[in-house]
Design a protein around this motif. Sequence first.
Motif, PDB file in Angstrom:
ATOM      1  N   ASP A  63      -4.926 -39.845  58.870  1.00  0.00           N
ATOM      2  CA  ASP A  63      -6.184 -39.812  59.612  1.00  0.00           C
ATOM      3  C   ASP A  63      -5.878 -39.463  61.054  1.00  0.00           C
ATOM      4  OD1 ASP A  63      -9.197 -40.869  58.921  1.00  0.00           O
ATOM      5  OD2 ASP A  63      -8.754 -41.084  61.055  1.00  0.00           O
ATOM      6  N   ILE A  64      -6.868 -38.887  61.732  1.00  0.00           N
ATOM      7  CA  ILE A  64      -6.693 -38.476  63.124  1.00  0.00           C
ATOM      8  C   ILE A  64      -6.948 -39.616  64.103  1.00  0.00           C
ATOM      9  CG2 ILE A  64      -9.080 -37.706  63.539  1.00  0.00           C
ATOM     10  CD1 ILE A  64      -7.857 -35.190  64.865  1.00  0.00           C
ATOM     11  N   SER A  65      -7.541 -40.719  63.604  1.00  0.00           N
ATOM     12  CA  SER A  65      -7.892 -41.851  64.465  1.00  0.00           C
ATOM     13  C   SER A  65      -6.800 -42.922  64.466  1.00  0.00           C
ATOM     14  CB  SER A  65      -9.211 -42.474  63.992  1.00  0.00           C
ATOM     15  OG  SER A  65      -9.404 -43.757  64.542  1.00  0.00           O
ATOM     16  N   LYS A  66      -6.301 -43.255  65.646  1.00  0.00           N
ATOM     17  CA  LYS A  66      -5.292 -44.311  65.775  1.00  0.00           C
ATOM     18  C   LYS A  66      -5.831 -45.652  65.298  1.00  0.00           C
ATOM     19  CE  LYS A  66      -2.832 -42.254  69.724  1.00  0.00           C
ATOM     20  NZ  LYS A  66      -2.428 -42.444  71.138  1.00  0.00           N
ATOM     21  N   GLU A  67      -7.088 -45.933  65.619  1.00  0.00           N
ATOM     22  CA  GLU A  67      -7.697 -47.208  65.238  1.00  0.00           C
ATOM     23  C   GLU A  67      -7.806 -47.317  63.725  1.00  0.00           C
ATOM     24  OE1 GLU A  67      -8.968 -50.912  65.607  1.00  0.00           O
ATOM     25  OE2 GLU A  67      -8.473 -49.699  67.365  1.00  0.00           O
ATOM     26  N   MET A  68      -8.226 -46.239  63.072  1.00  0.00           N
ATOM     27  CA  MET A  68      -8.348 -46.241  61.610  1.00  0.00           C
ATOM     28  C   MET A  68      -6.989 -46.457  60.945  1.00  0.00           C
ATOM     29  SD  MET A  68     -11.551 -45.754  60.581  1.00  0.00           S
ATOM     30  CE  MET A  68     -13.130 -44.994  61.012  1.00  0.00           C
ATOM     31  N   ILE A  69      -5.985 -45.730  61.403  1.00  0.00           N
ATOM     32  CA  ILE A  69      -4.647 -45.851  60.808  1.00  0.00           C
ATOM     33  C   ILE A  69      -4.063 -47.236  61.060  1.00  0.00           C
ATOM     34  CG2 ILE A  69      -2.249 -45.072  61.072  1.00  0.00           C
ATOM     35  CD1 ILE A  69      -3.822 -43.307  59.205  1.00  0.00           C
ATOM     36  N   ALA A  70      -4.316 -47.805  62.217  1.00  0.00           N
ATOM     37  CA  ALA A  70      -3.834 -49.160  62.506  1.00  0.00           C
ATOM     38  C   ALA A  70      -4.422 -50.163  61.511  1.00  0.00           C
ATOM     39  CB  ALA A  70      -4.205 -49.553  63.935  1.00  0.00           C
ATOM     40  N   TRP A  81       1.486 -44.293  55.721  1.00  0.00           N
ATOM     41  CA  TRP A  81       0.343 -43.980  56.586  1.00  0.00           C
ATOM     42  C   TRP A  81       0.800 -43.089  57.727  1.00  0.00           C
ATOM     43  CZ3 TRP A  81      -3.896 -45.565  54.212  1.00  0.00           C
ATOM     44  CH2 TRP A  81      -3.857 -46.723  53.420  1.00  0.00           C
ATOM     45  N   GLU A  82       0.076 -42.015  57.971  1.00  0.00           N
ATOM     46  CA  GLU A  82       0.466 -41.074  59.027  1.00  0.00           C
ATOM     47  C   GLU A  82      -0.739 -40.720  59.900  1.00  0.00           C
ATOM     48  OE1 GLU A  82       3.418 -39.917  59.716  1.00  0.00           O
ATOM     49  OE2 GLU A  82       4.592 -40.446  57.937  1.00  0.00           O
ATOM     50  N   LEU A  83      -0.537 -40.772  61.208  1.00  0.00           N
ATOM     51  CA  LEU A  83      -1.537 -40.289  62.148  1.00  0.00           C
ATOM     52  C   LEU A  83      -1.394 -38.775  62.198  1.00  0.00           C
ATOM     53  CD1 LEU A  83      -3.657 -41.158  64.334  1.00  0.00           C
ATOM     54  CD2 LEU A  83      -1.773 -41.036  65.988  1.00  0.00           C
ATOM     55  N   ALA A  84      -2.406 -38.049  61.704  1.00  0.00           N
ATOM     56  CA  ALA A  84      -2.263 -36.595  61.607  1.00  0.00           C
ATOM     57  C   ALA A  84      -3.612 -35.910  61.498  1.00  0.00           C
ATOM     58  CB  ALA A  84      -1.413 -36.230  60.388  1.00  0.00           C
ATOM     59  N   ASP A  85      -3.680 -34.725  62.085  1.00  0.00           N
ATOM     60  CA  ASP A  85      -4.824 -33.834  61.948  1.00  0.00           C
ATOM     61  C   ASP A  85      -4.688 -33.103  60.611  1.00  0.00           C
ATOM     62  OD1 ASP A  85      -6.601 -31.577  62.154  1.00  0.00           O
ATOM     63  OD2 ASP A  85      -6.514 -31.733  64.330  1.00  0.00           O
ATOM     64  N   ALA A  86      -5.787 -32.937  59.890  1.00  0.00           N
ATOM     65  CA  ALA A  86      -5.744 -32.243  58.602  1.00  0.00           C
ATOM     66  C   ALA A  86      -5.234 -30.812  58.736  1.00  0.00           C
ATOM     67  CB  ALA A  86      -7.132 -32.245  57.962  1.00  0.00           C
ATOM     68  N   LYS A  87      -5.353 -30.238  59.930  1.00  0.00           N
ATOM     69  CA  LYS A  87      -4.900 -28.856  60.139  1.00  0.00           C
ATOM     70  C   LYS A  87      -3.404 -28.769  60.458  1.00  0.00           C
ATOM     71  CE  LYS A  87      -7.930 -28.211  63.371  1.00  0.00           C
ATOM     72  NZ  LYS A  87      -8.750 -27.590  64.454  1.00  0.00           N
ATOM     73  N   ARG A  88      -2.773 -29.928  60.666  1.00  0.00           N
ATOM     74  CA  ARG A  88      -1.336 -29.948  60.994  1.00  0.00           C
ATOM     75  C   ARG A  88      -0.699 -31.157  60.305  1.00  0.00           C
ATOM     76  NH1 ARG A  88      -3.964 -28.389  65.542  1.00  0.00           N
ATOM     77  NH2 ARG A  88      -4.181 -30.527  66.294  1.00  0.00           N
TER      78      ARG A  88
END
Length: 260
Positions: A63-70, A81-88
Amino acid sequence: MTALYDEIGLAYDTTRKADPEIAGRLRNHLQVTDGSKVLDIACGTGNYTVALQETGLQMTGTDISKEMIAKAKEKSSLIQWELADAKRLPFNNNTFSGAACILSIHHFDELFSAFKEIYRVIDKGRFVIFTSSPEQMNCYWLKEYFPEAIDKSAKQMPDVKKVSKILREAGFQIIGHETFLVQPNLQDFFLYSGKYEPRMYLDENVRSGISTFANLASKEEVKEGCSKLKNDIQTKKIEGVINKFSSDLGDYVYVVAEKR
């Protein structure tokens, strides 16, 4: 958009949880064996990632959101779990046996780059999208009370033909589409989950976990709409409103694509 979901993520799990029926159909459409590596893109706080992991899959959530991934990391140490943009996406080519994206593609600023990247990280397997179409959303009875917000939300939603076309351009083959009807016992409180429980929308906690209300509806429209809705519930006029917006289009849709 990242800031929006960081904010929504603060109380997201108060009203949002994986619905067993939706998760079961996702697993069925993925058509993978137990132990397969599957990617959940834009996973939010990981409710469906965990639900799919519990069916026997080896899940990764991004997910691109730090809060969501946390929040997601607190739910399972068995999932990557990875903080990541779907395009990268931070994965090698052909890493996964399948991928899923649940109620999220309307938040992508453009679809082709994301779909091409998802195609890259899948070896051979299916990409299952759970979403709604503008045509479906325009038949939600919510439009009676929150017309501007629903109109904005429907315009934000890519239609199924466009989604399928871009999936093909990214290299996928389209397997098919399956419509989904909201049931009275739905457990995940997303936009139209209160189809049969209109009183749900009077709860600010519920609205705060739904991006249409959190991001697109003005305070004035919410106040006026909730007042009208409350009155219609009390007078039972709501029953006529719900019947007026009945539709044979389904409420949501699964789009199933495949890399061969």
